[in-house]
Design an enzyme around this catalytic site. Structure first.
Site, PDB file in Angstrom:
ATOM      1  N   ASP A 179       0.820  -1.212   0.000  1.00  0.00           N
ATOM      2  CA  ASP A 179       0.000   0.000   0.000  1.00  0.00           C
ATOM      3  C   ASP A 179       0.858   1.269   0.000  1.00  0.00           C
ATOM      4  O   ASP A 179       1.879   1.339   0.669  1.00  0.00           O
ATOM      5  CB  ASP A 179      -0.892  -0.033   1.254  1.00  0.00           C
ATOM      6  CG  ASP A 179      -2.004   1.002   1.195  1.00  0.00           C
ATOM      7  OD1 ASP A 179      -2.234   1.560   0.105  1.00  0.00           O
ATOM      8  OD2 ASP A 179      -2.638   1.246   2.241  1.00  0.00           O
ATOM      9  N   GLU A 288      -3.273  -0.184  -8.449  1.00  0.00           N
ATOM     10  CA  GLU A 288      -4.046   0.983  -8.004  1.00  0.00           C
ATOM     11  C   GLU A 288      -3.175   2.226  -8.095  1.00  0.00           C
ATOM     12  O   GLU A 288      -2.007   2.206  -7.709  1.00  0.00           O
ATOM     13  CB  GLU A 288      -4.525   0.795  -6.558  1.00  0.00           C
ATOM     14  CG  GLU A 288      -5.220   2.046  -6.008  1.00  0.00           C
ATOM     15  CD  GLU A 288      -6.101   1.769  -4.793  1.00  0.00           C
ATOM     16  OE1 GLU A 288      -6.838   0.756  -4.810  1.00  0.00           O
ATOM     17  OE2 GLU A 288      -6.047   2.563  -3.844  1.00  0.00           O
TER      18      GLU A 288
END
Ligand code: ZN
Length: 509
Positions: A179, A288
């Protein structure tokens, strides 16, 4: 633990399919063994046992798996078995033998949720809630910042998720998200560890500018090569872009300069990262793109500007995280104008739909007042990230079961607030939190219902977990883990209720 010894004997003497079903019945009566963790590989049976200080894996029966797992070999008069730590090395072996414990890409699922587990003990609770629901979890999800603050690693975080999946026999598929990664090195490291999602944080390549920063916009724009500017002008100016939903967008020369100044370096960086690191793993890794770490909210035109170029360059985006209007502060409800949020979310949603990816909502926990809007406007197609809220539920368990430990943690957290504010933006006011010495244990249990206290404990987790005394002993870490293991069912109940409330408001069934 006598029951456990008997069960090991029973498992060690058996080895067939039928035996597995008999053991499956028997295991339900032994509280120290996780019943769903019973698995068979050839002549070996495996299961997880909970002891006072830690969980361990027991494996019986000779097989290649038995020989490969690292652990202490033991024997009784009749059987030989191994006691194995839930280590990262052993989790790798488990992943080889039990494919359902491997993380997978989740882009084909409509609704996904990131459930960052900072302590590495929450995932079984999350799995119990999500099993058989129309949503898939990203169980391993930590940013570099979180890894540094908790003293963990990509490897350890994924390993903890794998053990949870094995323990709960969760076969529906889960993701692992590196992330908010900012560099190629970090991405390579996460991919090498088997992560199946990369969230590229573009913030270091974004110029956080306002439309009034005319001089700066012009300076950055002019610094791009002539050829590049000509190509951008030819692509974006004097045309109307019509979205699949029918709405159209167009750029004035000023719009173009402004968006080039803010986003062009981020676009070029993303294209390079994708082609070098993600494209070679096509279909194995979700990608992402996060452009959310800015002070101003992302204008839909800016979102389109970024997305259109990524598509033109052949970048396959699975989710995009714009910065939404209002405030998405950690661990508390949405702050801002809900009408404006609805309007802008809808515009971002149309752009995402047009290009065929999901919107990703960061700092997504506890935003109860806008969850119905997100669920409705996205028609259930979204990725929502949560992390710290799962830590807060763990702290609730500590308050409830060892209030004295919480009182010490609280006093310590207040002294480290300024340090933690360097990493996290919050508006909590320590003066608004009552001194815990004035609260009874009963009153303490509702302390984390108040935003100020929530945020203070939310952001100081790293300081709390890493604090040591002069001899190098942890001040709180070991006590916290012990408390959560002893009271894990209470923790799972809290997670079930709290994350369950998220799903309900989002319309997930
Ligand atoms: Zn973010």
């Amino acid at each position: 633990m006598r029951d456990v010894a008997f069960f090991i004997e029973a498992a060690g003497k058996k080895a067939g399919e039928k035996d597995f079903f008999a053991l499956k019945e028997q295991v339900k009566t032994i509280p120290e063994i996780y019943p769903a963790s019973l698995h068979q590989y050839e002549k070996s049976f495996l299961f997880l046992v909970k002891e006072k200080a830690a969980k361990k894996l027991i494996v019986t029966g000779d097989s290649s798996l038995f020989r490969e797992l690292e652990g202490k070999e033991q024997s009784t008069s009749d059987v030989c078995f191994k006691e194995c730590p839930l280590s990262a090395d052993n989790s790798k072996i488990i992943r080889q033998y039990f494919p359902f414990t491997r993380p997978v890409p989740l882009s084909k699922y409509k609704t996904t949720i990131g459930l960052g587990d900072r302590l590495g003990v929450a995932s079984p609770g999350h799995i119990r809630l999500l099993k058989h629901k129309n949503i898939r979890p990203v169980l391993a999800q930590q940013s570099k910042r979180e890894l540094a603050l908790t003293g963990r690693s990509f490897r350890g975080v994924l390993s903890d998720a794998v053990w949870a999946v094995f323990q709960e026999d969760y076969r529906e598929g889960f993701g692992a998200d590196g992330d908010h990664l900012k560099t190629k090195e970090d991405i390579k490291e996460a991919l090498a560890e088997g992560y199946t999602m990369i969230t590229l944080d573009c913030s270091e390549h974004i110029h956080d500018l306002k439309p009034t920063d005319k001089g700066e916009i012009e300076r950055i724009y002019q610094a791009f090569p002539q050829e590049k500017k000509r190509a951008l002008e030819a692509y974006f100016l004097r045309r109307k872009f019509t979205l699949k939903s029918g709405e159209s967008l167009s750029f004035t020369p000023d719009d173009l300069r402004y968006n080039v100044a803010i986003y062009q370096s981020a676009v070029d960086f993303t294209v390079a990262v994708f082609h070098e690191l993600i494209a070679p793993r096509s279909g194995e890794v979700d990608f992402e793109v996060s452009i959310d770490e800015t002070t101003a909210s992302t204008h839909p035109l800016g979102h389109f500007f970024v997305a259109a170029q990524l598509m033109e360059a052949g970048v396959k985006v699975d989710s995009m995280a714009p910065r939404f209007c209002g405030e998405f502060q950690k661990g508390v409800d949405y702050r801002g104008n809900k009408e404006q949020f609805t309007r802008e979310f809808r515009e971002h949603q149309r752009i995402a739909e047009h290009f065929g990816y999901k919107l990703s909502i960061h700092s997504g926990s506890d935003k109860f007042s806008v969850f119905p809007i997100i669920g409705r406007e996205s028609k259930g197609v979204f990725h929502l990230k949560t992390a710290g809220t799962n830590w807060l539920e763990a702290v609730r368990v500590i308050i409830r079961t060892v209030p004295e430990l919480y009182r010490r943690i609280h006093a310590f957290a207040l002294t480290r607030l300024e340090e933690a504010k360097k990493y996290y933006h919050i508006s909590a006011d320590p003066a608004a939190v009552p001194p815990v010495s004035s609260l009874t244990d009963e009153e303490l249990t509702t302390l984390l219902d108040k935003d100020d206290a929530r945020q203070i404990i939310h952001i100081t987790y790293g300081e709390i977990l890493q604090a040591q005394d002069a001899e190098g002993n942890y001040l709180f870490r070991d006590d916290i883990y012990r408390c959560l293991l002893v009271n894990e069912n209470l923790y799972f109940q809290f997670l079930h209720d709290h994350i369950g409330r998220h799903l309900e408001k989002l319309g997930v069934t």
